[in-house]
Design a protein around this motif. Structure first.
Motif, PDB file in Angstrom:
ATOM      1  N   GLY A  96     -13.498 110.755  22.567  1.00  0.00           N
ATOM      2  CA  GLY A  96     -12.850 109.514  23.010  1.00  0.00           C
ATOM      3  C   GLY A  96     -11.516 109.331  22.309  1.00  0.00           C
ATOM      4  O   GLY A  96     -10.923 110.290  21.829  1.00  0.00           O
ATOM      5  N   PRO A 130      -8.602 111.688  26.341  1.00  0.00           N
ATOM      6  CA  PRO A 130      -8.758 111.326  27.756  1.00  0.00           C
ATOM      7  C   PRO A 130      -7.973 110.040  28.046  1.00  0.00           C
ATOM      8  O   PRO A 130      -7.886 109.155  27.191  1.00  0.00           O
ATOM      9  CB  PRO A 130     -10.268 111.086  27.887  1.00  0.00           C
ATOM     10  CG  PRO A 130     -10.705 110.683  26.505  1.00  0.00           C
ATOM     11  CD  PRO A 130      -9.827 111.462  25.563  1.00  0.00           C
ATOM     12  N   ARG A 131      -7.411 109.974  29.240  1.00  0.00           N
ATOM     13  CA  ARG A 131      -6.701 108.729  29.629  1.00  0.00           C
ATOM     14  C   ARG A 131      -7.713 107.781  30.226  1.00  0.00           C
ATOM     15  O   ARG A 131      -8.255 108.005  31.302  1.00  0.00           O
ATOM     16  CB  ARG A 131      -5.594 109.024  30.642  1.00  0.00           C
ATOM     17  CG  ARG A 131      -4.390 109.638  29.988  1.00  0.00           C
ATOM     18  CD  ARG A 131      -3.132 109.320  30.758  1.00  0.00           C
ATOM     19  NE  ARG A 131      -2.679 107.962  30.534  1.00  0.00           N
ATOM     20  CZ  ARG A 131      -1.742 107.371  31.256  1.00  0.00           C
ATOM     21  NH1 ARG A 131      -1.194 107.993  32.263  1.00  0.00           N
ATOM     22  NH2 ARG A 131      -1.360 106.152  30.965  1.00  0.00           N
ATOM     23  N   ARG A 132      -8.000 106.711  29.552  1.00  0.00           N
ATOM     24  CA  ARG A 132      -8.978 105.733  30.015  1.00  0.00           C
ATOM     25  C   ARG A 132      -8.299 104.379  30.170  1.00  0.00           C
ATOM     26  O   ARG A 132      -7.143 104.217  29.810  1.00  0.00           O
ATOM     27  CB  ARG A 132     -10.145 105.656  29.029  1.00  0.00           C
ATOM     28  CG  ARG A 132     -10.933 106.964  28.935  1.00  0.00           C
ATOM     29  CD  ARG A 132     -12.063 106.843  27.951  1.00  0.00           C
ATOM     30  NE  ARG A 132     -12.832 108.077  27.844  1.00  0.00           N
ATOM     31  CZ  ARG A 132     -13.748 108.282  26.914  1.00  0.00           C
ATOM     32  NH1 ARG A 132     -14.010 107.360  26.014  1.00  0.00           N
ATOM     33  NH2 ARG A 132     -14.412 109.425  26.872  1.00  0.00           N
ATOM     34  N   GLN A 133      -9.064 103.427  30.657  1.00  0.00           N
ATOM     35  CA  GLN A 133      -8.498 102.120  30.977  1.00  0.00           C
ATOM     36  C   GLN A 133      -9.068 101.024  30.068  1.00  0.00           C
ATOM     37  O   GLN A 133     -10.120 101.193  29.462  1.00  0.00           O
ATOM     38  CB  GLN A 133      -8.823 101.747  32.427  1.00  0.00           C
ATOM     39  CG  GLN A 133      -8.305 102.763  33.437  1.00  0.00           C
ATOM     40  CD  GLN A 133      -6.794 102.894  33.399  1.00  0.00           C
ATOM     41  OE1 GLN A 133      -6.080 101.897  33.340  1.00  0.00           O
ATOM     42  NE2 GLN A 133      -6.301 104.130  33.415  1.00  0.00           N
ATOM     43  N   ASP A 144     -12.710  98.118  26.377  1.00  0.00           N
ATOM     44  CA  ASP A 144     -11.771  99.212  26.128  1.00  0.00           C
ATOM     45  C   ASP A 144     -12.547 100.524  26.251  1.00  0.00           C
ATOM     46  O   ASP A 144     -13.296 100.906  25.346  1.00  0.00           O
ATOM     47  CB  ASP A 144     -11.178  99.059  24.717  1.00  0.00           C
ATOM     48  CG  ASP A 144     -10.143 100.126  24.411  1.00  0.00           C
ATOM     49  OD1 ASP A 144     -10.031 101.091  25.191  1.00  0.00           O
ATOM     50  OD2 ASP A 144      -9.448 100.002  23.375  1.00  0.00           O
ATOM     51  N   HIS A 145     -12.375 101.218  27.378  1.00  0.00           N
ATOM     52  CA  HIS A 145     -13.127 102.454  27.611  1.00  0.00           C
ATOM     53  C   HIS A 145     -12.789 103.542  26.597  1.00  0.00           C
ATOM     54  O   HIS A 145     -13.573 104.477  26.413  1.00  0.00           O
ATOM     55  CB  HIS A 145     -12.856 102.974  29.028  1.00  0.00           C
ATOM     56  CG  HIS A 145     -13.512 102.158  30.115  1.00  0.00           C
ATOM     57  ND1 HIS A 145     -14.860 102.218  30.367  1.00  0.00           N
ATOM     58  CD2 HIS A 145     -12.997 101.260  30.991  1.00  0.00           C
ATOM     59  CE1 HIS A 145     -15.155 101.398  31.377  1.00  0.00           C
ATOM     60  NE2 HIS A 145     -14.040 100.807  31.766  1.00  0.00           N
ATOM     61  N   HIS A 146     -11.628 103.440  25.953  1.00  0.00           N
ATOM     62  CA  HIS A 146     -11.274 104.454  24.941  1.00  0.00           C
ATOM     63  C   HIS A 146     -12.287 104.486  23.802  1.00  0.00           C
ATOM     64  O   HIS A 146     -12.471 105.496  23.148  1.00  0.00           O
ATOM     65  CB  HIS A 146      -9.895 104.151  24.345  1.00  0.00           C
ATOM     66  CG  HIS A 146      -8.781 104.231  25.338  1.00  0.00           C
ATOM     67  ND1 HIS A 146      -8.314 103.139  26.015  1.00  0.00           N
ATOM     68  CD2 HIS A 146      -8.048 105.270  25.774  1.00  0.00           C
ATOM     69  CE1 HIS A 146      -7.332 103.503  26.822  1.00  0.00           C
ATOM     70  NE2 HIS A 146      -7.153 104.793  26.688  1.00  0.00           N
ATOM     71  N   CYS A 148     -15.579 103.573  23.983  1.00  0.00           N
ATOM     72  CA  CYS A 148     -16.980 103.581  24.413  1.00  0.00           C
ATOM     73  C   CYS A 148     -17.624 104.937  24.118  1.00  0.00           C
ATOM     74  O   CYS A 148     -17.061 105.986  24.418  1.00  0.00           O
ATOM     75  CB  CYS A 148     -17.064 103.271  25.905  1.00  0.00           C
ATOM     76  SG  CYS A 148     -18.765 103.270  26.508  1.00  0.00           S
ATOM     77  N   SER A 174     -17.613 114.369  31.894  1.00  0.00           N
ATOM     78  CA  SER A 174     -16.620 113.730  31.028  1.00  0.00           C
ATOM     79  C   SER A 174     -16.022 112.481  31.670  1.00  0.00           C
ATOM     80  O   SER A 174     -15.303 111.731  31.020  1.00  0.00           O
ATOM     81  CB  SER A 174     -15.513 114.722  30.676  1.00  0.00           C
ATOM     82  OG  SER A 174     -14.859 115.143  31.851  1.00  0.00           O
ATOM     83  N   SER A 175     -16.285 112.264  32.966  1.00  0.00           N
ATOM     84  CA  SER A 175     -15.805 111.045  33.627  1.00  0.00           C
ATOM     85  C   SER A 175     -16.808 109.903  33.511  1.00  0.00           C
ATOM     86  O   SER A 175     -16.536 108.782  33.972  1.00  0.00           O
ATOM     87  CB  SER A 175     -15.551 111.309  35.120  1.00  0.00           C
ATOM     88  OG  SER A 175     -14.606 112.321  35.282  1.00  0.00           O
ATOM     89  N   SER A 177     -18.765 106.757  32.636  1.00  0.00           N
ATOM     90  CA  SER A 177     -18.278 105.534  31.983  1.00  0.00           C
ATOM     91  C   SER A 177     -19.169 104.353  32.333  1.00  0.00           C
ATOM     92  O   SER A 177     -19.944 104.406  33.292  1.00  0.00           O
ATOM     93  CB  SER A 177     -16.831 105.229  32.403  1.00  0.00           C
ATOM     94  OG  SER A 177     -16.785 104.802  33.745  1.00  0.00           O
TER      95      SER A 177
END
Lengths: 239, 192
Positions: A96, A130-133, A144-146, A148, A174-175, A177
């Protein structure tokens, strides 16, 4: 209830017949690290930090979802287990975007604490970035998904204790969430009662109150257990 | 008869892509710095010398900051070649930390290098928006910001943002005694 006898780290331990190995370990005053486990919620064995060696078993077993058996011989800390636990924690950090210095949970984060517990001074795995939102659509809270780690405590507390089931796990690999409602912005999920239990039990800075800045999150992981106990024992009726 | 004083360790500290917080924490050692100065000779440091070229024959080198640009990379390779013991000093060196956050844009058009320069020097500029470009003066950004150990072998890790003065002192005292630093528990470990 039957009482079973087992051996943990060479020590004779008694456990209730319906206990898990983790419960037996803790009742004996011993510790193994955990992240996804939370007293009051159904165990799921997601984080793999509580893996133990059980003699006669061909593979390592997660203590939180393994039932005790009479005569079971358990080892909680072997060089192999210690190595795998540290690797697992390093992988959490590499997978993450856990930048502790700018996290709301800095200083009160269970991932941070478990990294210390397993002796992690750096990650040997390359960081993935990873680019998360960040979902800030809810009026009170943000996700904050970064941060999680997919422990699913939020999913379980919302389903099992608040009985609303706002949260679920979506996508694969890896996707994978956490998703709110039908993969909607959290603020648009009408079922959410704004109770904040998911925020209270989140072990990292993934779920937080909007007013919290860096290092200001005050989690309450004990709330799930307190609520279950209060409901079971009718604490409120006695007052 | 006079007792021979032990030779001083040749000691260096380096500042790569970091905020200098680790060096500020180092300066928080206050009067213990006098004791340190009796044991080491500071041969290169942004806070304790004015030497521009990393010297040969360094015994112990603390490195603050991630590797983010061409100058950082050159210095990292140089300090490794010229130092016996290299320490990743603080979270930026250990994990790339905040400077590494631009790596999130590595996969977008133009990559992290262009994204961060465009945001910083073009989109947010009040006047005179332009990409900085002065070859040989302004070091080029690397596409990815990397922790030190992904580029050079690192002997010890001293995490923290910044590591507290107490943690730095415990660490250095162990090394000066010729022992491995006691990297266990919350007093010595922990990011952030």
């Amino acid at each position: 209830m039957t009482t079973l006898q087992l051996q943990i780290n060479g020590r004779a331990v008694s456990a209730a017949g319906d206990a898990t190995v983790l419960e037996a370990i803790r009742s004996a005053g011993l510790q193994v690290p955990t992240l996804c486990h939370l007293d009051g919620l159904t165990p799921v064995g997601a984080c793999r930090l509580c893996l133990v060696v059980i003699e006669g078993h061909p593979k390592l077993e997660p203590a939180c979802v393994t039932a005790v058996a009479d005569g079971m011989v358990v080892h909680t800390h072997t060089p192999e287990l210690d190595t795998y636990r540290r690797m697992a924690v390093e992988l959490f950090f590499a997978e993450g975007n856990h930048v502790c210095a700018v996290c709301v949970a800095n200083g009160a984060c269970e991932l941070q604490a478990v990294a210390v517990e397993v002796g992690m001074d750096h990650s040997r795995f390359p960081y993935q970035y990873p680019r998360r939102q960040v979902d800030a659509s809810h009026p009170l809270f943000s996700l904050d998904h970064h941060r999680c780690i997919l422990c699913t405590r939020c999913v379980r507390v919302c389903d099992e204790i608040e009985a609303v089931h706002v949260w679920d796990v979506g996508y694969r690999g890896s996707s994978c969430s956490i998703i709110a409602g039908l993969d909607q912005p959290w603020g648009e999920v009408a079922a959410c009662t704004n109770c904040g239990k998911c925020v209270d039990v989140c072990p990292t800075g993934a779920l937080f109150r909007k007013e919290d800045g860096s290092g200001e999150k005050q989690p309450h992981p004990e709330r799930a257990h307190q609520l279950v106990e209060a409901r079971t024992e009718h604490h409120w009726h006695n007052q | 008869m006079t007792l021979a004083t032990p030779p001083k360790l040749r000691f260096a500290t380096v500042w790569l892509a970091g905020c200098s917080g680790c060096h500020m924490s180092f300066l928080d050692l206050d009067e213990w710095l006098f004791e340190l100065a009796e044991r080491v000779e500071i041969v290169y440091s942004p806070v304790a010398s004015d030497i521009k070229v990393f010297p040969e024959g360094v015994d112990l080198c603390l490195v603050e900051g991630a590797v983010a640009n061409a100058d950082n990379l050159e210095l990292a390779l140089q300090l490794r070649a010229r130092s016996k013991v290299v320490v990743s000093f603080g979270d930026c060196a250990v994990s790339a930390n905040v400077p590494g956050m631009r790596n999130l844009w590595a996969g977008v058009e133009g990559g992290s290098r262009q994204s961060v320069l465009k945001r910083g020097y073009v989109e947010l500029a009040d006047t005179g928006a332009q990409h900085p470009h002065a070859p040989g003066i302004v070091p080029e950004l690397l596409e990815r910001v990397l922790p030190l150990h992904e580029l050079i072998p690192v002997d010890h890790f001293l995490p923290g943002c910044p590591p507290s003065a107490e943690r730095i002192r415990t660490f250095l005292e162990a090394l000066l005694r010729g022992e491995a630093p006691p990297m266990e528990g919350p007093a010595m470990l922990g990011f952030g």
